[in-house]
Each structure stands twice: as structure tokens, then as C-alpha cells.
Scaffold this motif. Structure first.
Motif, short mmCIF file in Angstrom:
data_model
loop_
_atom_site.label_atom_id
_atom_site.label_comp_id
_atom_site.label_asym_id
_atom_site.label_seq_id
_atom_site.Cartn_x
_atom_site.Cartn_y
_atom_site.Cartn_z
N PRO A 19 0.90 10.38 13.93
CA PRO A 19 0.03 9.31 13.18
C PRO A 19 -0.84 9.66 12.26
CG PRO A 19 -0.05 9.22 15.68
CD PRO A 19 0.26 10.38 15.61
N GLY A 20 -1.44 11.06 12.16
CA GLY A 20 -2.04 11.70 11.12
C GLY A 20 -1.39 11.77 9.91
N VAL A 21 0.14 12.29 9.96
CA VAL A 21 0.87 12.62 9.18
C VAL A 21 1.17 11.31 8.48
CG1 VAL A 21 3.22 13.44 8.53
CG2 VAL A 21 1.84 14.63 10.14
N GLN A 22 1.56 10.21 9.33
CA GLN A 22 1.90 9.12 8.81
C GLN A 22 0.91 8.45 7.86
OE1 GLN A 22 2.68 7.05 12.43
NE2 GLN A 22 4.77 6.92 12.09
N GLN A 23 -0.35 8.51 8.21
CA GLN A 23 -1.54 8.00 7.35
C GLN A 23 -1.59 8.86 6.08
OE1 GLN A 23 -3.45 5.26 7.84
NE2 GLN A 23 -1.99 4.85 9.51
N ALA A 24 -1.22 10.18 6.25
CA ALA A 24 -1.25 11.07 5.14
C ALA A 24 -0.09 10.64 4.00
CB ALA A 24 -1.21 12.56 5.43
N LEU A 25 0.89 10.43 4.63
CA LEU A 25 1.86 9.95 3.69
C LEU A 25 1.62 8.89 2.92
CD1 LEU A 25 4.85 10.74 5.95
CD2 LEU A 25 4.59 11.90 3.75
N ILE A 26 0.89 7.66 3.64
CA ILE A 26 0.51 6.48 3.10
C ILE A 26 -0.42 6.82 1.90
CG2 ILE A 26 -0.73 4.23 3.29
CD1 ILE A 26 0.51 4.06 6.16
N ALA A 27 -1.53 7.63 2.02
CA ALA A 27 -2.33 7.98 1.29
C ALA A 27 -1.91 8.51 0.20
CB ALA A 27 -3.45 8.55 1.88
N LEU A 28 -1.00 9.25 0.08
CA LEU A 28 -0.18 10.06 -0.65
C LEU A 28 0.58 9.26 -1.83
CD1 LEU A 28 0.62 13.43 1.09
CD2 LEU A 28 -0.89 13.30 -0.97
N GLN A 29 1.18 8.14 -1.11
CA GLN A 29 1.94 7.14 -1.90
C GLN A 29 0.96 6.31 -2.73
OE1 GLN A 29 4.98 4.81 0.43
NE2 GLN A 29 4.32 6.23 2.15
N GLU A 30 -0.35 6.28 -2.22
CA GLU A 30 -1.26 5.25 -3.08
C GLU A 30 -1.91 6.15 -4.06
OE1 GLU A 30 -4.01 4.33 0.14
OE2 GLU A 30 -2.87 2.51 0.79
N LYS A 31 -1.75 7.28 -4.12
CA LYS A 31 -2.35 8.30 -5.01
C LYS A 31 -1.25 8.67 -6.19
CE LYS A 31 -5.97 10.28 -1.97
NZ LYS A 31 -7.21 9.96 -2.64
N LYS A 32 0.06 8.03 -5.97
CA LYS A 32 1.21 8.33 -6.57
C LYS A 32 1.56 9.95 -6.71
CE LYS A 32 0.57 3.88 -8.07
NZ LYS A 32 1.63 2.98 -7.37
N LEU A 33 1.48 10.25 -5.70
CA LEU A 33 1.78 11.76 -5.66
C LEU A 33 3.10 11.87 -4.83
CD1 LEU A 33 -1.31 13.72 -4.61
CD2 LEU A 33 -0.39 13.71 -6.62
N VAL A 34 3.35 10.74 -4.01
CA VAL A 34 4.84 10.91 -3.06
C VAL A 34 5.52 9.48 -3.31
CG1 VAL A 34 5.34 10.59 -0.56
CG2 VAL A 34 3.83 12.24 -1.38
N TRP A 35 6.74 9.55 -3.20
CA TRP A 35 7.62 8.39 -3.29
C TRP A 35 8.30 8.22 -2.22
CZ3 TRP A 35 12.88 8.22 -3.68
CH2 TRP A 35 13.36 6.91 -4.04
#
Length: 261
Positions: free
Chosen positions: A217-233
């Protein structure tokens, strides 16, 4: 879509070439994926003997993302050929310097070195030239030096803003982007070995062992946050990639990818 393109083919009686720029964005939504399958159906129909042919050319600024359109059997254009476009070369810089129309000429060989140093980004050269044109107090003799300063300053500013975003990440967000960057195409976000690498990345960052908690769950939230910060696609089928390769370069230069692959 097939009906419309077939009608156009029959009317023109020529091969149709459809070019889609930044095509990788199509696989970020179910609607986009459906559109690609519709194009494949249209291609198959128009390439039959009834019509005059359809060629589809997909281009994109990120090779890893674009490759996702043809690397999996669940993609419409699985197995399609992929060609690496060359970066703009000395010929482009020669043209640029010949047509830039500044009060003092730029040396193409110097500008090309500057171009490579700034990541082959022509927009930085154009912006620097525009700023010089409106600096009416500038001594023409100093234009080459001023041009170089402006290009480097823009490149540094872009990287500095990106570094600020990276440094603002939480420990788990930082660990995820670092491991993703280090693993590249082999990144599998929730596999046990990857989870161990997240913990290792956090430990390298100085997080005390008893404070390191890496769970799905923590990794999933981190991935969502990284998408919002435009670091991850993220593609619609759950495949992740670093948004721009410059992020990988900055992390690598800072020594933050060592031991995480």
C-alpha cells in the motif's frame, strides 16, 4: 474509424500515411488503447486488396514509453518495428547560426558543444537568442559569451527545479523513483526483490532500520504521488516508467542509483 479511412482511401486512391506525435500518451487511458486497436483494424482493412493502403507512424520523445506500444501482446501494434531517430547534429547548428540574425555571428562549432552540453534542446538556443535580441544595451562583441551564459543558465534552472522536486520526496517516494530509475525496463514495482531494493534505498538514505517499513500500500501511494509530481508515467495496464530520462541522469550523477539494480 475504419469506414472513414476506407472512404478517404477510395476517394484519394493513394496510400494514406497517418503520423501520431507523442503516441505513447494513447496507452495511458482505456479510450486511447481502444483507439489504437481501431487504427489497427483500419490498417488491416485498408491494406487489403480492396483499398489503397494505410501506414501508421508513431513518434514520441521518450523511447521507453513509446516501446510500450509494441512490446506486449496485449498492445495493438505488438512487434511493430522501432527506429531510433538521431539527435539534431552539426548540420542543424550550422543552419541555426546562419539564420539566427544576431548583431554578431555565433561560431557553429562552439554552439554545437553548447547544444550537446545542454541536452540537445533547441528550445534553449532559441530562447537565448530571443533574449539577446531584446537586450538593446548589449555590446555586439559580447554576444557569443552572453549566448553561452544564457543557454547554460536555462539548462541549470530546469535541472535545479527538478532537483528541488526530487529532494522534496518522502523516503518511500525517493526509494521508489531511485529503484525504478536503476531497474529501467526490468522494473516490477511489487515483486519481493524490488521491495527489498526499496528498503535498501531507504537505508542508504540514512533511515534507521527500525523505521524502514516497505509495504505494497505504501508503494502504491508513492507511485501515485510520483505521478502527480510528473516524475513517473503510467500506462493504463499498470506499467510504470520514469517520466524523463534527465531524472535518471540527475539521480545517477548524485550517486543515488548505486547498488539498486
Amino acid at each position: 474509424m475504419t469506414t472513414a479511412l476506407a472512404a478517404l482511401s477510395d476517394e484519394s486512391k493513394k496510400i494514406i500515411v497517418l503520423m501520431i506525435d507523442e503516441a505513447q500518451h494513447a496507452i495511458t487511458t482505456d479510450e486511447g488503447v481502444a483507439a489504437l486497436f481501431a487504427l489497427k483494424a483500419a490498417r488491416d482493412e485498408l491494406n487489403s486488396s480492396k483499398h489503397h493502403g494505410l501506414r501508421i507512424v508513431c513518434t514520441g520523445s521518450n523511447r521507453d514509453k513509446l516501446a510500450m506500444l509494441r512490446n506486449s501482446k496485449d498492445q495493438a501494434f505488438f512487434g511493430a518495428s522501432m527506429v531510433q531517430f538521431p539527435t539534431l547534429d552539426q548540420n542543424f547548428i550550422n543552419w541555426f547560426c546562419a539564420n539566427i540574425d544576431l548583431a554578431y555571428p555565433l561560431d557553429p562549432s562552439n554552439v554545437f558543444e553548447l547544444f550537446k552540453e545542454s541536452g540537445y534542446r533547441p528550445e534553449l538556443l532559441g530562447a537565448a537568442a530571443d533574449e539577446i535580441r531584446f537586450d538593446f544595451a548589449l555590446d555586439p562583441v559580447t554576444i557569443p559569451e552572453r549566448f553561452a551564459t544564457l543557454v547554460r543558465a536555462q539548462a541549470d534552472e530546469l535541472n535545479a527545479n527538478l532537483k528541488k522536486v526530487i529532494h522534496s520526496l518522502t523516503p518511500i517516494q525517493s526509494a521508489v523513483i531511485r529503484v525504478m530509475s536503476a531497474k529501467g525496463d526490468n522494473y516490477a514495482p511489487f515483486e519481493a526483490p524490488t521491495m527489498e531494493l526499496y528498503a535498501k534505498a531507504m537505508e542508504q538514505a540514512g533511515i534507521a532500520e527500525h523505521d524502514i517499513k516497505v509495504e505494497v500500500p505504501g508503494v502504491q501511494q508513492a507511485l501515485i504521488a510520483l505521478q502527480e509530481k510528473k516524475l513517473v508515467w503510467k500506462a493504463s495496464r499498470g506499467v510504470y516508467a520514469v517520466d524523463e530520462h534527465v531524472i535518471v541522469d540527475l539521480l545517477g550523477e548524485a550517486g543515488l542509483l548505486e547498488g539498486l539494480s
